[in-house]
Structures are given as C-alpha cells and as structure tokens.
Design an enzyme around this catalytic site. Structure first.
Site, PDB file in Angstrom:
ATOM      1  N   THR A  18      -1.100 -27.374 -37.236  1.00  0.00           N
ATOM      2  CA  THR A  18       0.302 -27.121 -36.914  1.00  0.00           C
ATOM      3  C   THR A  18       0.818 -26.318 -38.106  1.00  0.00           C
ATOM      4  O   THR A  18       0.342 -26.513 -39.235  1.00  0.00           O
ATOM      5  CB  THR A  18       1.131 -28.423 -36.765  1.00  0.00           C
ATOM      6  OG1 THR A  18       1.181 -29.070 -38.040  1.00  0.00           O
ATOM      7  CG2 THR A  18       0.541 -29.359 -35.743  1.00  0.00           C
ATOM      8  N   HIS A  19       1.722 -25.422 -37.833  1.00  0.00           N
ATOM      9  CA  HIS A  19       2.237 -24.519 -38.879  1.00  0.00           C
ATOM     10  C   HIS A  19       1.112 -23.741 -39.563  1.00  0.00           C
ATOM     11  O   HIS A  19       1.251 -23.362 -40.729  1.00  0.00           O
ATOM     12  CB  HIS A  19       3.038 -25.284 -39.943  1.00  0.00           C
ATOM     13  CG  HIS A  19       4.016 -26.262 -39.379  1.00  0.00           C
ATOM     14  ND1 HIS A  19       5.312 -25.930 -39.070  1.00  0.00           N
ATOM     15  CD2 HIS A  19       3.873 -27.576 -39.028  1.00  0.00           C
ATOM     16  CE1 HIS A  19       5.940 -26.990 -38.578  1.00  0.00           C
ATOM     17  NE2 HIS A  19       5.080 -27.995 -38.527  1.00  0.00           N
TER      18      HIS A  19
ATOM     19  N   ASN B 133     -13.862  -4.409 -37.328  1.00  0.00           N
ATOM     20  CA  ASN B 133     -12.475  -4.705 -36.984  1.00  0.00           C
ATOM     21  C   ASN B 133     -12.306  -5.275 -35.572  1.00  0.00           C
ATOM     22  O   ASN B 133     -12.964  -4.835 -34.640  1.00  0.00           O
ATOM     23  CB  ASN B 133     -11.630  -3.430 -37.107  1.00  0.00           C
ATOM     24  CG  ASN B 133     -11.535  -2.943 -38.530  1.00  0.00           C
ATOM     25  OD1 ASN B 133     -11.570  -3.746 -39.476  1.00  0.00           O
ATOM     26  ND2 ASN B 133     -11.441  -1.636 -38.713  1.00  0.00           N
TER      27      ASN B 133
ATOM     28  N   LYS C 274     -16.464  -2.439 -42.874  1.00  0.00           N
ATOM     29  CA  LYS C 274     -15.502  -3.029 -41.930  1.00  0.00           C
ATOM     30  C   LYS C 274     -16.057  -3.300 -40.545  1.00  0.00           C
ATOM     31  O   LYS C 274     -16.849  -2.544 -40.009  1.00  0.00           O
ATOM     32  CB  LYS C 274     -14.277  -2.109 -41.792  1.00  0.00           C
ATOM     33  CG  LYS C 274     -13.367  -2.060 -42.989  1.00  0.00           C
ATOM     34  CD  LYS C 274     -12.802  -3.418 -43.398  1.00  0.00           C
ATOM     35  CE  LYS C 274     -11.754  -3.920 -42.440  1.00  0.00           C
ATOM     36  NZ  LYS C 274     -10.524  -3.136 -42.502  1.00  0.00           N
TER      37      LYS C 274
ATOM     38  N   ASN D  94      13.425   2.862   2.834  1.00  0.00           N
ATOM     39  CA  ASN D  94      13.900   1.701   2.069  1.00  0.00           C
ATOM     40  C   ASN D  94      13.166   0.418   2.445  1.00  0.00           C
ATOM     41  O   ASN D  94      12.815  -0.373   1.571  1.00  0.00           O
ATOM     42  CB  ASN D  94      15.410   1.529   2.260  1.00  0.00           C
ATOM     43  CG  ASN D  94      16.182   2.720   1.712  1.00  0.00           C
ATOM     44  OD1 ASN D  94      15.595   3.580   1.070  1.00  0.00           O
ATOM     45  ND2 ASN D  94      17.479   2.774   1.988  1.00  0.00           N
TER      46      ASN D  94
ATOM     47  N   TYR E 231      20.137  -0.413  -1.236  1.00  0.00           N
ATOM     48  CA  TYR E 231      19.203   0.446  -1.943  1.00  0.00           C
ATOM     49  C   TYR E 231      19.941   1.444  -2.831  1.00  0.00           C
ATOM     50  O   TYR E 231      20.931   2.044  -2.422  1.00  0.00           O
ATOM     51  CB  TYR E 231      18.303   1.221  -0.956  1.00  0.00           C
ATOM     52  CG  TYR E 231      17.320   2.124  -1.683  1.00  0.00           C
ATOM     53  CD1 TYR E 231      16.106   1.641  -2.141  1.00  0.00           C
ATOM     54  CD2 TYR E 231      17.644   3.456  -1.970  1.00  0.00           C
ATOM     55  CE1 TYR E 231      15.226   2.444  -2.847  1.00  0.00           C
ATOM     56  CE2 TYR E 231      16.767   4.275  -2.677  1.00  0.00           C
ATOM     57  CZ  TYR E 231      15.565   3.753  -3.125  1.00  0.00           C
ATOM     58  OH  TYR E 231      14.707   4.552  -3.831  1.00  0.00           O
TER      59      TYR E 231
ATOM     60  N   SER F 108       8.662  10.820  -7.122  1.00  0.00           N
ATOM     61  CA  SER F 108       7.940   9.643  -7.630  1.00  0.00           C
ATOM     62  C   SER F 108       6.474   9.700  -7.247  1.00  0.00           C
ATOM     63  O   SER F 108       5.721   8.773  -7.514  1.00  0.00           O
ATOM     64  CB  SER F 108       8.576   8.362  -7.090  1.00  0.00           C
ATOM     65  OG  SER F 108       8.604   8.377  -5.682  1.00  0.00           O
TER      66      SER F 108
ATOM     67  N   SER G 243     -14.619   1.237 -39.496  1.00  0.00           N
ATOM     68  CA  SER G 243     -13.592   2.032 -40.144  1.00  0.00           C
ATOM     69  C   SER G 243     -14.172   3.395 -40.472  1.00  0.00           C
ATOM     70  O   SER G 243     -15.355   3.519 -40.773  1.00  0.00           O
ATOM     71  CB  SER G 243     -13.141   1.338 -41.427  1.00  0.00           C
ATOM     72  OG  SER G 243     -12.605   2.277 -42.333  1.00  0.00           O
TER      73      SER G 243
ATOM     74  N   GLN H 196      13.597   3.054  -7.642  1.00  0.00           N
ATOM     75  CA  GLN H 196      12.330   3.781  -7.706  1.00  0.00           C
ATOM     76  C   GLN H 196      11.604   3.554  -9.040  1.00  0.00           C
ATOM     77  O   GLN H 196      10.393   3.688  -9.118  1.00  0.00           O
ATOM     78  CB  GLN H 196      12.612   5.278  -7.508  1.00  0.00           C
ATOM     79  CG  GLN H 196      11.389   6.164  -7.552  1.00  0.00           C
ATOM     80  CD  GLN H 196      11.714   7.561  -7.091  1.00  0.00           C
ATOM     81  OE1 GLN H 196      11.941   7.797  -5.925  1.00  0.00           O
ATOM     82  NE2 GLN H 196      11.783   8.504  -8.021  1.00  0.00           N
TER      83      GLN H 196
ATOM     84  N   GLU I 281      -6.621  -7.176 -31.045  1.00  0.00           N
ATOM     85  CA  GLU I 281      -5.391  -6.593 -31.601  1.00  0.00           C
ATOM     86  C   GLU I 281      -4.640  -5.801 -30.537  1.00  0.00           C
ATOM     87  O   GLU I 281      -3.417  -5.883 -30.414  1.00  0.00           O
ATOM     88  CB  GLU I 281      -5.720  -5.667 -32.779  1.00  0.00           C
ATOM     89  CG  GLU I 281      -6.060  -6.416 -34.054  1.00  0.00           C
ATOM     90  CD  GLU I 281      -6.514  -5.482 -35.170  1.00  0.00           C
ATOM     91  OE1 GLU I 281      -6.161  -5.734 -36.316  1.00  0.00           O
ATOM     92  OE2 GLU I 281      -7.233  -4.500 -34.895  1.00  0.00           O
TER      93      GLU I 281
HETATM   94  N1  ARG Z   1      10.605   6.936  -3.565  1.00  0.00           N
HETATM   95  C1  ARG Z   1      11.613   5.986  -3.203  1.00  0.00           C
HETATM   96  C2  ARG Z   1      11.396   4.701  -4.017  1.00  0.00           C
HETATM   97  O1  ARG Z   1      10.337   4.525  -4.515  1.00  0.00           O
HETATM   98  C3  ARG Z   1      11.491   5.642  -1.758  1.00  0.00           C
HETATM   99  C4  ARG Z   1      12.777   5.240  -1.135  1.00  0.00           C
HETATM  100  C5  ARG Z   1      13.705   6.382  -1.071  1.00  0.00           C
HETATM  101  N2  ARG Z   1      14.871   6.057  -0.328  1.00  0.00           N
HETATM  102  C6  ARG Z   1      15.967   6.780  -0.411  1.00  0.00           C
HETATM  103  N3  ARG Z   1      16.966   6.389   0.273  1.00  0.00           N
HETATM  104  N4  ARG Z   1      16.028   7.868  -1.131  1.00  0.00           N
HETATM  105  O2  ARG Z   1      12.280   3.896  -4.159  1.00  0.00           O
END
Ligand code: ARG
Length: 487
Positions: free
Chosen positions: A185-186, A315, A313, A140, A347, A53, A307, A352, A320
C-alpha cells in the site's frame, strides 16, 4: 490538379478524390449530385470537405449494407417495393459491398459519408430504382443503427480478447502458485501475498470490464430504424420485423430520442476508459517490476525495445504506450460528453463527431489488450527475488500485532507495542526475523516463546484464509473457479 493535390495533403488520408474519378472500366464519373440538390443547387467545395465524414465512417460500410438489406426487405413486405425491385436493390448492395471490400469502389468528391456514397453508387449500378431504398428512412436513424451494429460486433470481439487476456493471467497464476511477494500500500511493503493472488486481481477487474460491456450491449439492443429524420415514419414498415432481421430484441420507443441518443456511445467509451485504466495499472506494475530496482519480472525480449544511444537498455515501451494511450481514450470520453451536453433535440451535425472518438477508442483498447496479453504470456517471474522481498522490510509486523491481540491485548495497544519493536530494530539495523525472545520481551513481557513462530511469510499468507484472502487454498479455489468460468 497538382496544386489541388498538394492542398489536400494536409487532410487526413483515406478516400480523398479528385474532381473526376475513373472507374475500372475507365468511365468518367461526375462529382456526386447532392440529395438536397432540389433545394440547394450548389455546395461550396470547402463545405463539402469540411462536412465530409467519409474518411472516418467508411469503415461502417458492412453494417450500413446489412441495415439497408433489412430495410429493403421490410419495404418489400410493406408493399413499397416489388419482389423484383427488392431483388435488384439487394444485388446492387451486395455488389457494392464487394467493391468496397475489394478496394474497387469509385468514391467521388461529394460523397459526404458512407451512407450517401452507397446510395449514389446503388443508383449508378441499378438505375432509378436505387432511389427507392431511402423510402421511410433518414440518415439520422440509419447512422445510429449502423453504430449500434458496429458496437455489437466490435465489443463482442473485444470481450473475446479480454477473455484471452484473462486466460494468460490465469496461466501465469497457476504456474506461480507457490510464489510469495510483498503486497503494497502506498507502494510501501505492507503484507506478504501470493503472486497469483496479485495476478488474479487483474482477472477480477477484467471480469467486471466484460460485465460493463455486456450491460451496455443489452441497453443498445433496440432497433432505431423507423424513427425517420426525427418524427417517425408514415410508411407501413414493420419495425419489429426489421429488428428481428437484424437480431435486435426490440425497437426504440421514441423517435426524437432515437435519432439524438448517443448514450450508448458514451457508455461504450466509459467502459473502454475503465478497461484501459486497468490495463494501465498493470502496465505501471510491469514497468516497475521489470526495473532494476525491483527485478520481480523479466519482460519478453521481443516485446521490449532498446535505446539508440545506451547499449545496455531494455525498455518497457509496450506497457508505457498502453499507459500513454489511456489518456487518449479518456479524452475521447470527455469529448463525447462535452459534445452532447448542449445539444437540443434532435439530430445535430455535431453528432457526426462521435465516430472518430469511438473508433479510435475501440482500436486503441483492442490493440492494447492484445499486446499486453502477449507481454504477460511471455513474462518470466523471478521467484527468488519475489520470495526474498516477501519477507523483508518489516513486512511481518502485522503478524506480531495479531499475535498480541490473540493474547487478549486490544489491537490498538498491540499495534503500538509492535511499532516500538520495529523502531527498536530499525535503530539496531536488525530485521524482525533476527529478533530473539529476550529482545522482544525487552519491549513487552506479553511476548512469549511462540511469538517467534508467527514470523514466517508462509504463516502470514496462510492465516489470510477468509474468502477473498491470499491463503493458498483460497487463491487456488478462486483460480479454479475462474478457469471454469472462462473455459
Ligand atoms: N454523416 C452524418 C453523421 O455521421 C450522417 C447523418 C447526417 N444527417 C444529416 N441530417 N445531415 O452523423
């Protein structure tokens, strides 16, 4: 090497690393050995990549280090780290913060997330004592602490941006206090209102949006460290002290809940979703209002695009896109609700996934608020078009119905009489303001001379003089009150 690099290209950018990484000094670093290498000697590289991650959570590095420094301090107070060890760890963490901040941090493959990367680097920098930092802590409880710290900062900043947005709306409202417009309204012309009243509606929405953020920040104001992996900690770490160091008002009360709770992420996403929904509604109005069909406002040139084909144009891409991003933010909220719904305590790695959703929502909403603020600031109001529209389209019919009610006629009957009058006008292509008393009395003899007097936009606006109404003095009072609140 080349082949691998090609394969990695499909992955998200950020700190993908090759098998060996050169530090600035040219030293070769091995792939990080795993925290669990005692139990599981080798992890398949595909798993490393799939479970990592780091590309997402590296942005938590400051909060992670802040949390670690507080934890280190608490370990020292508990007698688990000597003064010298604590000092070494603190120095190491500060050095790492500078490395990451300066883009000099040597990430290696196997740095699964920012927490592991920092811990690995700490040991590299200060030796085995670095391994003491994780005493009584798990990723965790660490990751949920980091997220709380992150949200505290980011949402705090977002509230400030929202305030700027409100201030710009207030400025426009003050500048255009004498401008009337048709209220809808509407999307059909309904009754005339002050343009400022309309703008202030968005200030009220933003006021509630900020309130929602403050509410959730108050609820997430509990420090989770000391929950360990799930069961709590057996080390004599003073949790209240850690909370105090990190500026939390209290500590979480159930370790199982603390490591698996992401309510605050969902609440943040919900608050962001509602906020951007408001921005999206304003965007929709700006898009309509700036069209040739309405011509109520002119968007600032620098905030529009042209455009590639049609030279004429101009825009409204910015509003948007804000409207478009709203769907994406809703998606993040739905994703998190869905991710959480089937998770047994405590957990699970599913959690993650929270960060990508949360970070993107925060980014998109902050950016949208920021740019829409500039659009509103640069808005030119076509007072004349608005004023004309404010009186056209039988928009004053309600005034006549109210007039008849004033003569003692039940409102339902008054409504029907006026309806017939509108019909009569439509058939003759007349506006209500072209009516003579004779015309009116042809429909109902209840109309008297003073009936013609109620057919003005100003009168229609001024009569809505209860709190919350569009009468000038009410709008001005609310404007003043909001200016005071936001000053
Ligand atoms: N990268 C993990 C997360 O964002 C951290 C916690 C990982 N804990 C574990 N028991 N693998 O959730």
């Amino acid at each position: 090497m080349k082949k691998k690099a090609k394969k990695l290209k499909r992955r998200p950018p950020a700190p993908r690393t090759t098998a060996t990484v050169k530090t600035q000094g040219g030293r070769q670093l091995p792939s990080a050995s795993k925290a669990w290498s005692g139990r599981l000697p080798a992890t398949d590289p595909a798993v490393e990549q799939f479970t990592a991650s780091l590309p997402v959570d590296r942005r938590l590095f400051k909060h992670d280090i802040t949390g670690s420094i507080a934890h280190c301090q608490a370990l020292h107070e508990a007698g688990l780290l000597s003064e010298q060890e604590a000092e070494q760890i603190r120095a190491g963490l500060s050095a790492i913060e500078e490395e990451i901040g300066g883009g000099r941090f040597p990430f290696v493959p196997g740095d699964e997330d920012i927490h592991m990367a920092i811990e690995r680097r700490l040991t590299e920098l200060i030796g085995p004592v670095g391994g003491k930092l994780h005493t009584g802590r798990s990723r965790n409880d660490q990751v949920t602490l980091d997220l709380r710290l992150y949200l505290r900062d980011e949402l705090g900043a977002l509230v400030k941006t929202a305030r700027q947005f409100q201030q710009v709306l207030l400025e426009q409202a003050r500048r255009n206090l004498d401008v009337a417009m048709p209220g809808y309204t509407h999307l059909q012309r309904a009754q005339p209102v002050l343009f400022s009243h309309h703008l202030l509606a968005y200030v009220e929405m933003a006021e509630r949006d900020k309130g929602r953020v403050r509410d959730l920040l108050a609820r997430l104001d509990e420090m989770p460290l000391g929950s360990g992996a799930l069961a709590g900690t057996n080390y004599p770490v003073d949790r209240a002290y850690v909370a105090q160091l990190l500026g939390f008002s209290g500590v979480t009360q159930n370790s199982l809940d603390a490591v698996s709770d992401r309510d605050f992420v969902i609440e943040a996403l919900a608050a962001l979703a509602i906020l951007i929904m408001h921005l999206s509604r304003l965007s929709e109005e700006l898009i309509l209002w700036s069209s040739q069909e309405f011509r109520f406002v002119e968007l600032p040139d620098a905030f529009c695009t042209g455009s590639s084909m049609m030279p004429q144009k101009k825009n409204p891409d910015v509003p948007e896109l804000v409207r478009g991003k709203t769907g994406r933010v809703y998606g993040h909220l739905m994703a998190m609700l869905t991710t959480l719904k089937g998770l047994p305590l405590t957990y699970n790695r599913d959690l993650q996934e929270d960060k990508e959703a949360l970070f993107d929502a925060v980014d998109q909403v902050s950016d949208s608020l920021d740019i829409l603020t500039k659009v509103v600031q640069g808005l030119t109001v076509n007072r004349e078009t608005l004023g004309k529209a404010a009186g056209a389209g039988y928009i004053l019919a309600t005034e006549l119905a109210d007039y008849l009610t004033g003569k003692g006629i039940p409102f339902r009957e008054a409504h029907a009489i006026t309806g017939r009058l509108v019909r009569w006008c439509l058939d003759r292509k007349k506006d209500l303001r072209d009516l003579t008393l004779v015309d009116m009395r042809g429909i109902s003899t209840k109309f008297e001379k003073d009936a013609l007097d109620v057919l003005t936009v100003e009168g229609a606006i001024e009569r809505r003089s209860q709190i919350g109404g569009t009468a000038r003095k009410r709008v001005e009072a609310r404007l003043k009150a909001l200016e005071k609140v936001l000053a």
